[in-house]
Design an enzyme around this catalytic site. Structure first.
Site, PDB file in Angstrom:
ATOM      1  N   ASP A 427       0.894  -1.296  -0.282  1.00 25.03           N
ATOM      2  CA  ASP A 427       0.041   0.290   0.174  1.00 25.03           C
ATOM      3  C   ASP A 427       0.799   1.034   0.260  1.00 25.03           C
ATOM      4  O   ASP A 427       2.169   1.242   1.116  1.00 25.03           O
ATOM      5  CB  ASP A 427      -0.600   0.241   0.919  1.00 25.03           C
ATOM      6  N   GLU A 480       1.111  -0.562  -5.277  1.00 25.70           N
ATOM      7  CA  GLU A 480      -0.096   0.507  -5.256  1.00 25.70           C
ATOM      8  C   GLU A 480       0.653   1.715  -5.868  1.00 25.70           C
ATOM      9  O   GLU A 480       1.099   2.856  -4.355  1.00 25.70           O
ATOM     10  CB  GLU A 480      -0.809   0.504  -4.175  1.00 25.70           C
TER      11      GLU A 480
END
Length: 747
Positions: A427, A480
């Site tokens: 993330d 990401e």
């Protein structure tokens, strides 16, 4: 089974420090122990040889009497006497018989070995590897675990708090009294440890820490805990030592082939707490319930993987897991660690891979967590320009500190090795790569070269991806990452970051902008659909339709699509088909497959009752058929990262809002896709064909099976020797409104 610990040395000498200070007097010991300020408890407590005698001391607040008894036969070895009116009990012996403490409490009698009679737990190599940030089995060394020490069963504890004056383990077993069980500091490593005999798995605990300025901090949960209490409770739990009996050996042997850049990868992204709540919005499925319901559903829809929003324990459910405090513990919201392993095993048995979202960028400021863990900025940067994330009100990990970097790397490996996780979606990579991410010009600190690149994070990510490939063969990492950083999915040895895949955030943003346009205006936004092919092969991309696109006032994709309910669903059918036939792996957030009408709410389940409406049920069926088409047609997945596998046939028909392209790969028939993004039926529309022959219409999103009007081409189109779009032959087809057609060359 409990792990055996070999005794690596005697208790510390009867001194306050390790430098050989004079022995403590009982008066000094009483004052230090009573105030909870003794930094070296082994210098006072436990057995100490003084001349011909052995002096035993025990600090037991609340005890009424203390007796030494033989560990072998229970015979009395003498009593300990209270020092004045204090809680320190002492006695002298002349024998070396192993002893127990028989303690008379106000309401019970307890017999136990003396925690301060045991030698050090961790070996010097463990401490060295931890300090240099390369102890990959950290979860087996720090934290808590059942163990056998010098033949005695119990639980060992170890925690890193280098700037603390004193660290104690507290729990129900000692009435949460930090004076009872102060820990031993292991030199310059900053690690504190203690073995508590007769304690077992399931015990709850925290650490009480006296910071460098002498203040007692709020009790801290264990950063290395492998199990936690059910939130909102915040204590750590001693995890069961029982190994899970895996049955996924075949899957593990084959998964590298299932997860390559040339394999079909279609991911169903799930927030476990809100996918299905069969007993109302106050309930959630546990891991067994998810095994029974989620796995067959994902398989029926043809997905190859499920991706779980972070299931590492987190205090606030509204963070969806993206503010975790326990990087080694599956959330107690869904069951025990063993039950989570059972879910993964069941996924593998059903042919599903499991990807976890993992958050190494930042952590929340909760006082029971890692924030100022030992009274200093230990895990986070001290300077808020480096250590505080303004967007999320979280603290940023100091990846330049070896112990912190090693802690996170060990976490990543723990999920891959212990739970057989097939991939980690990392993330917020963009926020890690740039020191000025989401900051004004005077709110960030340049790197040592004066630049904006975060050199420590870059080194961390490269090391992460190198380690994953070395220690977890076949596992993948996905970034990401929303910027134009070069080489995110290029191997480290070729100068890249080493991820296997990168989320294509630009494609998602552009095409969703196009989807939201009224068809009257789409001709002015034609480039939003075609621009992604300019860079589609610069990385190994995943095309994501993620949870972030259906929250925070963005509305659902159904809401964003223009028109009446029929046109909204037709737009989604066409758009999903564009995604599934576009180069790149696929990711879809739960609820999008049924045309969820409202924005996602993490406190409520998906609106499954929509499936009672034919249009929404049809959209779900289309997603299942797209997944099967993607998996069964090599042209749609083998060349996801190869420009030779894609050609535009029609890329510039902005006035018509029509697109056509071909997907191809060696050894398999090519596919031709034609997309009409207007609500107008276009009859006799000519498309240049890449090859002569019969093209079978193998998918039509306007089929009544999906809720459409059954406008099409009777299942086929034959080429004619009429040039079009730079091709020597062409087909003439009817284009349904707001629909996609997929043709396969048959002859």
């Amino acid at each position: 089974m409990a792990r055996n610990i070999s005794k690596t040395g005697k208790t510390a000498p009867e001194t306050v420090n390790e430098g050989g200070a004079a022995p403590l007097t009982d008066a000094i010991a009483v004052e230090a122990l009573s105030g909870g300020g003794l930094s070296d408890p082994f210098a006072v407590l436990g057995p100490h040889r003084i001349g011909e005698r052995t002096v035993v001391r025990a600090f037991l607040p609340g005890a009424e009497s203390v007796e030494l008894v033989s560990r072998d036969d229970g015979a009395s070895l003498g009593r300990l006497e209270r020092e004045g009116d204090s809680d320190l009990w002492t006695g002298a012996r002349t024998d070396d018989v192993p002893y127990l403490l028989r303690i008379q409490w106000p309401d019970a009698v307890q017999e136990t070995e003396d925690p301060y009679s045991f030698g050090p737990i961790l070996g010097d190599l463990d401490l060295h590897l931890f300090s240099e940030g390369s102890h990959w089995d950290l979860a087996q060394k720090l934290g808590s675990a059942e163990a056998v020490c010098e033949g005695v069963a119990g639980v060992r504890f170890a925690v890193w708090a280098p700037n603390a004056r004193r660290v104690s383990v507290v729990g129900d077993f000692n009435m949460w009294d930090g004076r009872r069980h102060p820990m031993r500091r292991r030199g310059e490593s900053g690690v504190w440890e203690l073995f508590l005999p007769r304690l077992t798995a399931g015990a709850t605990y925290k650490y009480e820490i006296v910071g460098p300025h002498g203040h007692v901090l709020p009790q801290k949960a264990d950063p290395l805990a492998r199990q936690t209490e059910l939130p909102p409770a915040t204590a750590s739990v001693v995890a069961s030592p029982d190994a899970f009996a895996w049955t996924d050996q075949r899957w593990m042997a084959e998964r590298a082939g299932r997860q390559s850049a040339t394999s079909p990868i279609s991911i169903y992204e799930v927030h476990a707490a809100s996918w299905l709540r069969p007993e109302g919005n106050d309930s959630t499925l546990d891991w067994q319930g998810l095994s029974d319901r989620l796995i067959p559903y994902a398989v029926r829809l043809g997905f190859t993987h499920v991706e779980l929003l972070p299931i590492m324990e987190h205090p606030f459910g509204g963070s969806w897991g993206y503010q975790p405090l326990s990087q080694f513990a599956p959330s107690a919201r869904y069951g025990s660690p063993a039950e989570f392993a059972g879910f993964v095993d069941a996924c593998h048995a059903a042919g599903l891979g499991v990807i976890l979202d993992w958050v190494p960028a930042h952590f929340p400021t909760d006082v029971h967590g890692m924030a100022e863990f030992d009274g200093t900025h230990l895990y986070e940067h001290a300077d808020p320009r480096e250590g505080f994330h303004q967007d999320w009100n979280t603290l940023i990990f100091n990846l330049g500190r070896r112990e912190v970097s090693g802690y996170l790397l060990a976490s990543a490996l723990y999920w891959l090795e212990t739970f057989h996780i097939d991939g980690l979606r990392v993330d917020a990579v963009a926020s890690m790569l740039y020191r000025d991410y989401s900051r004004e010009h005077d709110q960030w600190v340049p790197n040592i070269h004066g630049g904006r690149e975060n050199l420590e994070s870059i080194a961390f990510l490269k090391r992460l991806n190198t380690l994953v490939k070395e220690r977890a063969p076949g596992a993948i990492t996905l970034a990401e990452e929303s910027t134009a950083w070069p080489g995110v999915s290029r191997p480290v040895e070729q100068g890249g970051l080493g991820f296997d895949f990168k989320w294509n955030m630009g494609w998602m943003h552009d095409t969703l902008t196009y989807l939201g346009q009224d068809p009257i205006y789409r001709s002015y936004n034609h480039h939003d659909m075609t621009f992604g092919l300019v860079y589609a092969f610069s990385e190994h991309f995943v095309l994501p339709l993620s949870h972030d696109e259906v929250v925070h006032g963005k509305g659902s994709l159904y809401e964003r699509a223009p028109g009446d309910p029929w046109r909204k669903l037709a737009n989604l059918r066409a758009y999903y088909s564009f995604m599934w036939t576009h180069p790149g792996k696929k990711l879809m957030f739960m609820g999008l497959e049924i045309g969820q009408q409202r924005e996602w709410n993490h406190d409520a389940q998906i609106d499954w009752d929509l499936l009672e409406q034919p249009g929404h049920a049809g959209l779900q069926q289309l997603v299942a058929d797209l997944n099967r088409l993607y998996r069964n047609e090599p042209a749609l997945h083998r060349t996801d990262s190869d420009p030779a596998g894609f050609d535009w046939l029609i890329g510039d028909a902005a006035a018509d809002s029509v697109f056509a392209w071909v997907r191809r790969t060696e050894g398999a028939p090519p596919l031709m896709i034609v997309l009409n993004m207007t609500p107008v039926v276009r009859e006799g529309y000519r498309v240049g064909a890449p090859a002569e022959g019969r093209w079978a219409e193998i998918l039509n999103t306007d089929s009544s099976l999906y809720g459409g009007g059954d406008i099409g081409n009777a299942g086929e189109a034959w080429t004619r020797p009429e040039p079009a779009h730079g091709r020597p032959c062409s087909i003439e087809v009817t284009l349904p409104p707001l629909a996609a057609l997929v043709f396969r060359l048959e002859s």
